[in-house]
Design an enzyme around this catalytic site. Structure first.
Site, PDB file in Angstrom:
ATOM      1  N   ASN A  87     -26.763  42.956  -4.261  1.00  0.00           N
ATOM      2  CA  ASN A  87     -27.944  42.331  -3.663  1.00  0.00           C
ATOM      3  C   ASN A  87     -27.551  42.001  -2.225  1.00  0.00           C
ATOM      4  OD1 ASN A  87     -30.094  40.761  -2.920  1.00  0.00           O
ATOM      5  ND2 ASN A  87     -29.925  39.319  -4.631  1.00  0.00           N
ATOM      6  N   LYS A 119     -24.262  39.809  -2.509  1.00  0.00           N
ATOM      7  CA  LYS A 119     -23.772  39.305  -3.794  1.00  0.00           C
ATOM      8  C   LYS A 119     -23.505  40.518  -4.668  1.00  0.00           C
ATOM      9  CE  LYS A 119     -26.467  35.050  -3.723  1.00  0.00           C
ATOM     10  NZ  LYS A 119     -27.792  34.574  -4.010  1.00  0.00           N
ATOM     11  N   ARG A 154     -30.623  45.728  -5.654  1.00  0.00           N
ATOM     12  CA  ARG A 154     -31.899  45.022  -5.524  1.00  0.00           C
ATOM     13  C   ARG A 154     -32.533  45.485  -4.212  1.00  0.00           C
ATOM     14  NH1 ARG A 154     -33.073  38.563  -5.339  1.00  0.00           N
ATOM     15  NH2 ARG A 154     -35.324  38.798  -5.423  1.00  0.00           N
ATOM     16  N   HIS A 209     -40.395  39.109  -6.241  1.00  0.00           N
ATOM     17  CA  HIS A 209     -39.643  38.447  -7.324  1.00  0.00           C
ATOM     18  C   HIS A 209     -39.869  39.116  -8.677  1.00  0.00           C
ATOM     19  CE1 HIS A 209     -39.647  34.593  -4.696  1.00  0.00           C
ATOM     20  NE2 HIS A 209     -38.454  35.159  -4.634  1.00  0.00           N
ATOM     21  N   LEU A 228     -39.178  29.173  -8.494  1.00  0.00           N
ATOM     22  CA  LEU A 228     -39.097  28.212  -7.390  1.00  0.00           C
ATOM     23  C   LEU A 228     -37.653  28.143  -6.895  1.00  0.00           C
ATOM     24  CD1 LEU A 228     -41.272  25.389  -9.038  1.00  0.00           C
ATOM     25  CD2 LEU A 228     -42.044  27.288  -7.577  1.00  0.00           C
ATOM     26  N   GLY A 242     -36.798  31.246  -1.865  1.00  0.00           N
ATOM     27  CA  GLY A 242     -38.046  32.000  -1.886  1.00  0.00           C
ATOM     28  C   GLY A 242     -38.786  31.531  -3.127  1.00  0.00           C
ATOM     29  N   ARG A 274     -40.243  29.500   4.837  1.00  0.00           N
ATOM     30  CA  ARG A 274     -41.463  30.307   5.033  1.00  0.00           C
ATOM     31  C   ARG A 274     -42.701  29.453   4.762  1.00  0.00           C
ATOM     32  NH1 ARG A 274     -39.602  35.070   1.085  1.00  0.00           N
ATOM     33  NH2 ARG A 274     -37.570  34.083   1.086  1.00  0.00           N
ATOM     34  N   ASP A 292     -33.506  22.606   2.126  1.00  0.00           N
ATOM     35  CA  ASP A 292     -32.845  22.480   0.831  1.00  0.00           C
ATOM     36  C   ASP A 292     -33.457  21.342   0.017  1.00  0.00           C
ATOM     37  OD1 ASP A 292     -30.761  21.645  -1.162  1.00  0.00           O
ATOM     38  OD2 ASP A 292     -29.702  23.322  -0.206  1.00  0.00           O
ATOM     39  N   MET A 293     -33.968  21.683  -1.166  1.00  0.00           N
ATOM     40  CA  MET A 293     -34.660  20.685  -1.981  1.00  0.00           C
ATOM     41  C   MET A 293     -33.755  19.506  -2.343  1.00  0.00           C
ATOM     42  SD  MET A 293     -37.446  19.702  -3.234  1.00  0.00           S
ATOM     43  CE  MET A 293     -38.720  20.929  -3.435  1.00  0.00           C
ATOM     44  N   GLY A 305     -33.633  28.316  -8.571  1.00  0.00           N
ATOM     45  CA  GLY A 305     -32.848  27.131  -8.193  1.00  0.00           C
ATOM     46  C   GLY A 305     -33.565  25.802  -8.361  1.00  0.00           C
ATOM     47  N   ILE A 306     -34.779  25.675  -7.834  1.00  0.00           N
ATOM     48  CA  ILE A 306     -35.517  24.414  -7.934  1.00  0.00           C
ATOM     49  C   ILE A 306     -36.116  24.270  -9.334  1.00  0.00           C
ATOM     50  CG2 ILE A 306     -37.477  23.102  -7.021  1.00  0.00           C
ATOM     51  CD1 ILE A 306     -36.992  24.573  -4.312  1.00  0.00           C
ATOM     52  N   GLY A 307     -36.732  25.331  -9.832  1.00  0.00           N
ATOM     53  CA  GLY A 307     -37.376  25.292 -11.149  1.00  0.00           C
ATOM     54  C   GLY A 307     -36.406  24.957 -12.270  1.00  0.00           C
ATOM     55  N   GLU A 359     -31.732  38.025 -12.468  1.00  0.00           N
ATOM     56  CA  GLU A 359     -32.164  39.275 -11.837  1.00  0.00           C
ATOM     57  C   GLU A 359     -31.064  40.335 -11.896  1.00  0.00           C
ATOM     58  OE1 GLU A 359     -32.993  36.405  -8.929  1.00  0.00           O
ATOM     59  OE2 GLU A 359     -34.813  37.425  -8.253  1.00  0.00           O
TER      60      GLU A 359
HETATM   61  P1  ADP Z   1     -32.674  31.899  -3.554  1.00  0.00           P
HETATM   62  O1  ADP Z   1     -34.136  32.151  -3.360  1.00  0.00           O
HETATM   63  O2  ADP Z   1     -31.889  31.874  -2.283  1.00  0.00           O
HETATM   64  O3  ADP Z   1     -32.036  32.712  -4.683  1.00  0.00           O
HETATM   65  P2  ADP Z   1     -32.202  29.673  -5.358  1.00  0.00           P
HETATM   66  O4  ADP Z   1     -32.957  30.184  -6.511  1.00  0.00           O
HETATM   67  O5  ADP Z   1     -30.717  29.627  -5.450  1.00  0.00           O
HETATM   68  O6  ADP Z   1     -32.624  30.382  -4.010  1.00  0.00           O
HETATM   69  O7  ADP Z   1     -32.732  28.181  -5.059  1.00  0.00           O
HETATM   70  C1  ADP Z   1     -32.241  27.407  -4.016  1.00  0.00           C
HETATM   71  C2  ADP Z   1     -32.993  26.083  -4.036  1.00  0.00           C
HETATM   72  O8  ADP Z   1     -32.711  25.408  -5.269  1.00  0.00           O
HETATM   73  C3  ADP Z   1     -32.578  25.138  -2.912  1.00  0.00           C
HETATM   74  O9  ADP Z   1     -33.733  24.538  -2.341  1.00  0.00           O
HETATM   75  C4  ADP Z   1     -31.777  24.088  -3.657  1.00  0.00           C
HETATM   76  O10 ADP Z   1     -31.847  22.822  -3.031  1.00  0.00           O
HETATM   77  C5  ADP Z   1     -32.494  24.049  -4.984  1.00  0.00           C
HETATM   78  N1  ADP Z   1     -31.663  23.386  -5.998  1.00  0.00           N
HETATM   79  C6  ADP Z   1     -30.505  23.821  -6.540  1.00  0.00           C
HETATM   80  N2  ADP Z   1     -29.997  22.852  -7.369  1.00  0.00           N
HETATM   81  C7  ADP Z   1     -30.870  21.820  -7.353  1.00  0.00           C
HETATM   82  C8  ADP Z   1     -30.931  20.546  -7.986  1.00  0.00           C
HETATM   83  N3  ADP Z   1     -29.979  20.133  -8.820  1.00  0.00           N
HETATM   84  N4  ADP Z   1     -31.995  19.755  -7.727  1.00  0.00           N
HETATM   85  C9  ADP Z   1     -32.965  20.134  -6.879  1.00  0.00           C
HETATM   86  N5  ADP Z   1     -32.976  21.326  -6.245  1.00  0.00           N
HETATM   87  C10 ADP Z   1     -31.936  22.160  -6.466  1.00  0.00           C
END
Ligand code: ADP
Length: 400
Positions: free
Chosen positions: A9, A16, A93, A181, A209, A212, A241, A283-284, A328-330, A379
């Site tokens: 990727n 990666k 990818r 996605h 989430l 991206g 974005r 960054d969330m 990551g967020i989800g 993925e």
């Molecule tokens: P990408 O689209 O680069 O693959 P990811 O799926 O890795 O992204 O998601 C990255 C996001 O997930 C970032 O905003 C990060 O802050 C968030 N994230 C990762 N761990 C946590 C957590 N424990 N709590 C809240 N948000 C998180």
């Protein structure tokens, strides 16, 4: 000797990778890692299937290794470390397969030329996705290179879900809603029957989430609508974005602020979203830990847009059986899941607060009408599966 598949990727300054082998239990991960800072301060890290670091190398500040140098290092690492595995193909990818590629494809010079036509549709991703394919085709022409597309899963959407209300001549140039996605959605749709077989056969909205972010309406395992459109800048706000934007805003930026296409590109891809609204971070985790009003405003807008899109996708499905949080967020933000579930209670979702704290599997109460789930996406595994399937369906290649 077991057959192995490498998955790549590649981004603008990093890639990666994963290595999978096919065994009695199916496809297993044996190594994963990344190379980053390829043009400034290259660094390579590889881990084994259990997550322990097995190789690490830094080239130092100011060194430009490039994708080619890093790929050479990766191939040498894989050969030396995994002598009992035989590399039979590489799965890549690739963000854009246009309207043409609804399935993964083995890439040769003519397919590569066809995929290069999509560079203007995804200028920030497509050239970097294709670079290692070109490189490996030149260096190891006998090693199959398989492209797996983020757009492919959406190509079966009804035409009305793929169309913009633009004149036919523009639509015929390929200006349609592609959606992205797709590898993540395809993976989640594939494992959904193990979690909730009734919903898997019914109507599901998956919320991918991450940095991206997008959402996809899936009926009986097939994509019927998604929030992303012609580019991966559409739909939800993301890390940097802006998401859905009135096209009139772009005209205003050009006419009144005298911004050119490159400046607008930078604004909508790199300076907006959570970063732009908060003025703090994309960054969330940082935003959730902050007490600044900007951080709150950014999360509020993100949640608001997710909730509105959920209503829209449920309408596209004509009902809803389940929602799934991933990426990551989800997968990690309990508070975000809690807020979204609370705001879509009217659709029939009822959060189980304790299950949400545990953060895996079902996070809704047993009795509620629309179930909610956390399902980690994968993925890379999806790409490895596609690559094995495609190679299995073709005459065995001469092996590297
Ligand atoms: P990408 O689209 O680069 O693959 P990811 O799926 O890795 O992204 O998601 C990255 C996001 O997930 C970032 O905003 C990060 O802050 C968030 N994230 C990762 N761990 C946590 C957590 N424990 N709590 C809240 N948000 C998180």
């Amino acid at each position: 000797m077991a057959d192995a598949i490498a998955v790549l990727n590649a981004g603008s300054s990093s890639f990666k990778f994963s290595l999978f082998v096919e065994g009695a239990q199916g496809i297993a991960l044996v190594s994963r890692g990344q190379a980053e800072g390829l043009y400034t301060s290259p660094r390579f890290v590889a881990k084994d299937g259990a997550g322990a670091t097995v190789d690490e190398k830094s080239w130092g500040e100011g060194v430009s290794l490039g994708h080619a140098g890093a790929l050479d290092y990766l191939v040498a690492f894989l050969r030396q470390r995994f002598t009992e595995h035989r590399l039979v193909g590489v799965g890549h990818r690739v963000v854009h397969g246009g309207a043409e590629y609804a399935q993964p494809v083995r890439v040769d010079a003519s397919v590569l030329a066809a995929l290069e036509k999509y560079v203007p549709l995804a200028p920030l991703h497509q050239p970097h996705n294709l670079a290692p394919i070109r490189e490996l085709l030149e260096r190891q022409p006998q090693l199959p290179q398989i492209a797996c597309f983020d757009t492919a899963f959406h190509r079966g959407q009804p035409p009305v879900a793929q169309a913009f209300a633009l004149p036919k001549a523009i639509t015929e140039r390929g200006v349609i809603r592609y959606g992205f996605h797709g590898l993540s959605y395809e993976y989640v749709a594939g494992v959904m029957p193990e979690y909730d077989s009734r919903a898997a056969a019914g109507k599901v909205v998956v919320l991918h989430l991450g940095n991206g972010s997008s959402m996809c309406a899936i009926a009986g395992g097939r994509s019927v609508a998604s929030t992303m459109g012609f580019t991966a800048a559409d739909g939800l706000p993301m890390g940097t974005r802006c998401g859905n934007l009135d096209p009139g805003v772009v005209l205003y930026l050009m006419d009144e602020l005298k911004m050119d296409a490159r400046a607008i590109e930078k604004l909508i891809y790199q300076q907006s979203g959570l970063l732009g609204v908060s003025g703090i971070s994309s960054d969330m985790r940082t935003l959730e830990a902050s007490n600044e009003p900007g951080a709150k405003a950014a999360i509020d807008l993100y949640v608001y847009r997710i909730v509105r899109e959920l209503g829209s996708l449920a309408a596209a499905l004509g009902g809803l059986d389940a929602i799934v949080f991933t990426a990551g967020i989800g997968e990690n933000s309990r508070s975000l899941r809690e807020r979204v579930c609370r705001d879509v209670a009217w659709l029939g979702v009822e959060l189980d607060a304790e299950a949400n704290q545990r953060g895996a599997g079902r996070i809704s109460t047993a009795a509620c009408r629309v179930s909610a789930w956390v399902i980690p996406t994968n993925e890379e595994l999806m790409i490895a599966r596609h690559t094995y399937n495609l190679l299995g369906a073709q005459p065995q290649p001469e092996l590297a």
